[in-house]
Write a protein that holds these residues in place. Structure first.
Motif, PDB file in Angstrom:
ATOM      1  N   LEU A 187      20.884  61.821  91.218  1.00  0.00           N
ATOM      2  CA  LEU A 187      21.643  62.191  92.413  1.00  0.00           C
ATOM      3  C   LEU A 187      22.281  63.563  92.176  1.00  0.00           C
ATOM      4  O   LEU A 187      23.429  63.672  91.739  1.00  0.00           O
ATOM      5  CB  LEU A 187      22.713  61.141  92.724  1.00  0.00           C
ATOM      6  CG  LEU A 187      22.249  59.865  93.428  1.00  0.00           C
ATOM      7  CD1 LEU A 187      21.366  59.030  92.534  1.00  0.00           C
ATOM      8  CD2 LEU A 187      23.433  59.041  93.903  1.00  0.00           C
ATOM      9  N   GLN A 188      21.509  64.592  92.485  1.00  0.00           N
ATOM     10  CA  GLN A 188      21.935  65.963  92.207  1.00  0.00           C
ATOM     11  C   GLN A 188      21.803  66.878  93.416  1.00  0.00           C
ATOM     12  O   GLN A 188      22.214  68.035  93.363  1.00  0.00           O
ATOM     13  CB  GLN A 188      21.081  66.545  91.074  1.00  0.00           C
ATOM     14  CG  GLN A 188      19.592  66.541  91.394  1.00  0.00           C
ATOM     15  CD  GLN A 188      18.735  67.116  90.285  1.00  0.00           C
ATOM     16  OE1 GLN A 188      18.967  68.250  89.865  1.00  0.00           O
ATOM     17  NE2 GLN A 188      17.777  66.344  89.822  1.00  0.00           N
ATOM     18  N   ALA A 215      13.354  55.157  97.394  1.00  0.00           N
ATOM     19  CA  ALA A 215      14.330  55.132  98.488  1.00  0.00           C
ATOM     20  C   ALA A 215      15.373  56.211  98.273  1.00  0.00           C
ATOM     21  O   ALA A 215      15.876  56.390  97.158  1.00  0.00           O
ATOM     22  CB  ALA A 215      15.004  53.768  98.577  1.00  0.00           C
ATOM     23  N   ARG A 216      15.711  56.919  99.347  1.00  0.00           N
ATOM     24  CA  ARG A 216      16.821  57.877  99.281  1.00  0.00           C
ATOM     25  C   ARG A 216      18.131  57.101  99.127  1.00  0.00           C
ATOM     26  O   ARG A 216      18.378  56.143  99.858  1.00  0.00           O
ATOM     27  CB  ARG A 216      16.893  58.706 100.555  1.00  0.00           C
ATOM     28  CG  ARG A 216      15.661  59.517 100.866  1.00  0.00           C
ATOM     29  CD  ARG A 216      15.911  60.457 102.017  1.00  0.00           C
ATOM     30  NE  ARG A 216      16.282  59.746 103.244  1.00  0.00           N
ATOM     31  CZ  ARG A 216      16.706  60.348 104.354  1.00  0.00           C
ATOM     32  NH1 ARG A 216      16.839  61.656 104.384  1.00  0.00           N
ATOM     33  NH2 ARG A 216      17.009  59.639 105.429  1.00  0.00           N
ATOM     34  N   VAL A 217      18.961  57.542  98.182  1.00  0.00           N
ATOM     35  CA  VAL A 217      20.276  56.930  98.011  1.00  0.00           C
ATOM     36  C   VAL A 217      21.313  58.042  97.885  1.00  0.00           C
ATOM     37  O   VAL A 217      21.002  59.149  97.410  1.00  0.00           O
ATOM     38  CB  VAL A 217      20.320  56.002  96.779  1.00  0.00           C
ATOM     39  CG1 VAL A 217      19.396  54.804  96.972  1.00  0.00           C
ATOM     40  CG2 VAL A 217      19.947  56.757  95.495  1.00  0.00           C
ATOM     41  N   GLU A 218      22.534  57.751  98.305  1.00  0.00           N
ATOM     42  CA  GLU A 218      23.616  58.730  98.239  1.00  0.00           C
ATOM     43  C   GLU A 218      24.870  58.090  97.667  1.00  0.00           C
ATOM     44  O   GLU A 218      25.177  56.927  97.946  1.00  0.00           O
ATOM     45  CB  GLU A 218      23.931  59.288  99.630  1.00  0.00           C
ATOM     46  CG  GLU A 218      22.820  60.120 100.247  1.00  0.00           C
ATOM     47  CD  GLU A 218      23.183  60.675 101.612  1.00  0.00           C
ATOM     48  OE1 GLU A 218      24.389  60.628 101.950  1.00  0.00           O
ATOM     49  OE2 GLU A 218      22.292  61.134 102.324  1.00  0.00           O
ATOM     50  N   LEU A 219      25.590  58.861  96.863  1.00  0.00           N
ATOM     51  CA  LEU A 219      26.857  58.430  96.315  1.00  0.00           C
ATOM     52  C   LEU A 219      27.715  59.663  96.062  1.00  0.00           C
ATOM     53  O   LEU A 219      27.257  60.627  95.428  1.00  0.00           O
ATOM     54  CB  LEU A 219      26.649  57.662  95.003  1.00  0.00           C
ATOM     55  CG  LEU A 219      27.910  57.099  94.337  1.00  0.00           C
ATOM     56  CD1 LEU A 219      28.564  56.043  95.234  1.00  0.00           C
ATOM     57  CD2 LEU A 219      27.577  56.513  92.971  1.00  0.00           C
ATOM     58  N   ASP A 220      28.926  59.627  96.608  1.00  0.00           N
ATOM     59  CA  ASP A 220      29.870  60.743  96.426  1.00  0.00           C
ATOM     60  C   ASP A 220      29.249  62.085  96.834  1.00  0.00           C
ATOM     61  O   ASP A 220      29.342  63.095  96.110  1.00  0.00           O
ATOM     62  CB  ASP A 220      30.343  60.811  94.971  1.00  0.00           C
ATOM     63  CG  ASP A 220      31.113  59.567  94.557  1.00  0.00           C
ATOM     64  OD1 ASP A 220      31.741  58.939  95.438  1.00  0.00           O
ATOM     65  OD2 ASP A 220      31.071  59.211  93.364  1.00  0.00           O
ATOM     66  N   THR A 238      29.566  48.155 104.034  1.00  0.00           N
ATOM     67  CA  THR A 238      29.300  49.440 104.680  1.00  0.00           C
ATOM     68  C   THR A 238      28.499  50.368 103.794  1.00  0.00           C
ATOM     69  O   THR A 238      27.888  51.320 104.272  1.00  0.00           O
ATOM     70  CB  THR A 238      30.619  50.137 105.057  1.00  0.00           C
ATOM     71  OG1 THR A 238      31.415  50.284 103.883  1.00  0.00           O
ATOM     72  CG2 THR A 238      31.373  49.333 106.083  1.00  0.00           C
ATOM     73  N   LYS A 239      28.449  50.110 102.486  1.00  0.00           N
ATOM     74  CA  LYS A 239      27.699  50.980 101.595  1.00  0.00           C
ATOM     75  C   LYS A 239      26.189  50.841 101.803  1.00  0.00           C
ATOM     76  O   LYS A 239      25.416  51.642 101.298  1.00  0.00           O
ATOM     77  CB  LYS A 239      28.055  50.694 100.134  1.00  0.00           C
ATOM     78  CG  LYS A 239      29.429  51.214  99.726  1.00  0.00           C
ATOM     79  CD  LYS A 239      29.697  50.925  98.271  1.00  0.00           C
ATOM     80  CE  LYS A 239      31.049  51.485  97.840  1.00  0.00           C
ATOM     81  NZ  LYS A 239      31.009  52.954  97.750  1.00  0.00           N
ATOM     82  N   TYR A 295      25.054  55.154 100.715  1.00  0.00           N
ATOM     83  CA  TYR A 295      23.971  55.116 101.711  1.00  0.00           C
ATOM     84  C   TYR A 295      22.672  54.754 101.013  1.00  0.00           C
ATOM     85  O   TYR A 295      22.382  55.246  99.913  1.00  0.00           O
ATOM     86  CB  TYR A 295      23.839  56.476 102.393  1.00  0.00           C
ATOM     87  CG  TYR A 295      22.732  56.547 103.426  1.00  0.00           C
ATOM     88  CD1 TYR A 295      22.933  56.082 104.719  1.00  0.00           C
ATOM     89  CD2 TYR A 295      21.485  57.069 103.106  1.00  0.00           C
ATOM     90  CE1 TYR A 295      21.935  56.134 105.660  1.00  0.00           C
ATOM     91  CE2 TYR A 295      20.473  57.122 104.055  1.00  0.00           C
ATOM     92  CZ  TYR A 295      20.698  56.652 105.328  1.00  0.00           C
ATOM     93  OH  TYR A 295      19.697  56.695 106.267  1.00  0.00           O
ATOM     94  N   VAL A 296      21.895  53.880 101.638  1.00  0.00           N
ATOM     95  CA  VAL A 296      20.574  53.497 101.142  1.00  0.00           C
ATOM     96  C   VAL A 296      19.590  53.600 102.299  1.00  0.00           C
ATOM     97  O   VAL A 296      19.837  53.053 103.385  1.00  0.00           O
ATOM     98  CB  VAL A 296      20.559  52.053 100.595  1.00  0.00           C
ATOM     99  CG1 VAL A 296      19.158  51.673 100.152  1.00  0.00           C
ATOM    100  CG2 VAL A 296      21.537  51.913  99.451  1.00  0.00           C
TER     101      VAL A 296
END
Length: 335
Positions: A82-83, A61-66, A8-9, A52-53
């Protein structure tokens, strides 16, 4: 191969599966193919490092974590930390970003080139970006200069040199100099399409040109945007199609009429369904009991008995000819 076991990530590819492209970088990080928001095939990282990728855009590429967002390259290296709370795609070496409730633009090095001082910003379109500040809208250029004052109650991005603007609940269009070319005296305006704009005033719909001249009188209670020279309109709860001169090319006699696909549209009269072509000719008789949709040259059709208790399905081709008799509990289109 198609891989349906992605974590799912991975993000947006979860439900559709990913087409493996194999390694395509110097760290043997696998890349995959997916679809972007415009429906185009794009590359994505096949990793489970992030929540998310997104698709690659200009190599990033946009990436998201927490709940933090940044950018990774094709080696899965974080090149912009990631700020941010939200980030956009890179386009012409600019991407919008948001942090602490304020938005601006960065370059591929992560440098802020347009300060994060707006409540919201949109992608650049035709050289201008729509911005929002204190519930008002305006436009900036790629140098960050305000080129159209932030004074509008709402606005759209520029398209074909025009942007829709609103003030005091009235809509019009302006050009890229900020000149209002279609006066703000309409209650509603659609997008410009094929040289015509759908407008509403006093609960009646019609069409003006890009200079604001009324081309088709505001007399309809329902109207759609023009596509392929035709627009669906409605009057007295009946629907049909007009051309760009306002001439009725398909009479307003239908209770329902759907968009044309490959030259055919599904229509309904008195709860019976059939299919017409763009000249208004009946291709499939209006005798069936369900909407008719063609798929690869055939469509399934339904007849219900007079007591409404027995459904029978069959298939017709694009000429309306029955190619599978209506005698089955269900049917599926085929080529």
């Amino acid at each position: 191969m198609i891989d349906f076991t992605i974590s799912t990530k991975i993000g947006m590819a979860l439900y559709t599966g990913l087409l493996s492209l194999g390694a395509a970088n110097d760290r043997n990080i696998p890349l995959g193919a997916d679809y972007d928001w415009e429906g185009n095939i794009c590359e994505v990282l096949l990793v489970d490092t992030y929540d998310y990728v997104d698709c690659f855009s200009e190599g990033l590429a946009r990436v998201e974590l927490d709940n933090k967002a940044g950018y990774a390259n094709k080696n899965n290296e974080i090149v912009i930390p990631l700020q941010f709370s939200e980030v956009g795609h890179f386009n012409d070496s600019l991407a919008w970003v948001e942090k602490n409730g304020k938005a601006g633009f960065i370059n591929p090095l992560g440098q802020i080139v347009i300060p994060l001082e707006y409540d919201r910003v949109w992608n650049f379109a035709e050289g201008f970006a729509l911005v929002k500040l204190d519930d008002k809208y305006g436009f900036i250029d790629k140098a960050g200069k305000i080129v159209i004052p932030i004074e509008w109650d709402s606005a759209s991005e520029f398209n074909d040199g025009l942007a829709q603007v609103e003030k005091n609940k009235k809509f019009g269009f302006m050009d890229k100099t900020g000149k209002v070319v279609v006066p703000l005296h309409f209650d509603y305006m659609g997008i410009a399409s094929q040289g015509l704009i759908r407008v509403q005033k006093d609960n009646k719909l019609g069409y003006v040109d890009t200079a604001g001249n009324v081309v088709i009188p505001l007399k309809y209670y329902y109207a759609q945007t023009f596509f392929d020279g035709l627009a669906e309109v409605g009057e007295n709860n009946k629907f049909g199609y007009i051309d760009k001169t306002g001439r009725v090319v398909i009479p307003l006699i239908y209770d329902e009429i759907w968009f044309f696909e490959n030259g055919l549209a599904s229509v309904s009269i008195n709860n019976k369904w059939g299919v017409i072509d763009k000249k208004g000719r009946t291709i499939v008789p209006i005798i069936y009991d369900a909407k008719i949709d063609f798929y690869e040259g055939t469509a399934k059709v339904l007849k219900v008995d007079e007591w409404g208790s027995k459904d029978k399905w069959g298939l017709v081709d694009r000429t309306g000819k029955i190619i599978v008799p209506l005698q089955y509990d269900d049917a599926y289109s085929f080529d």
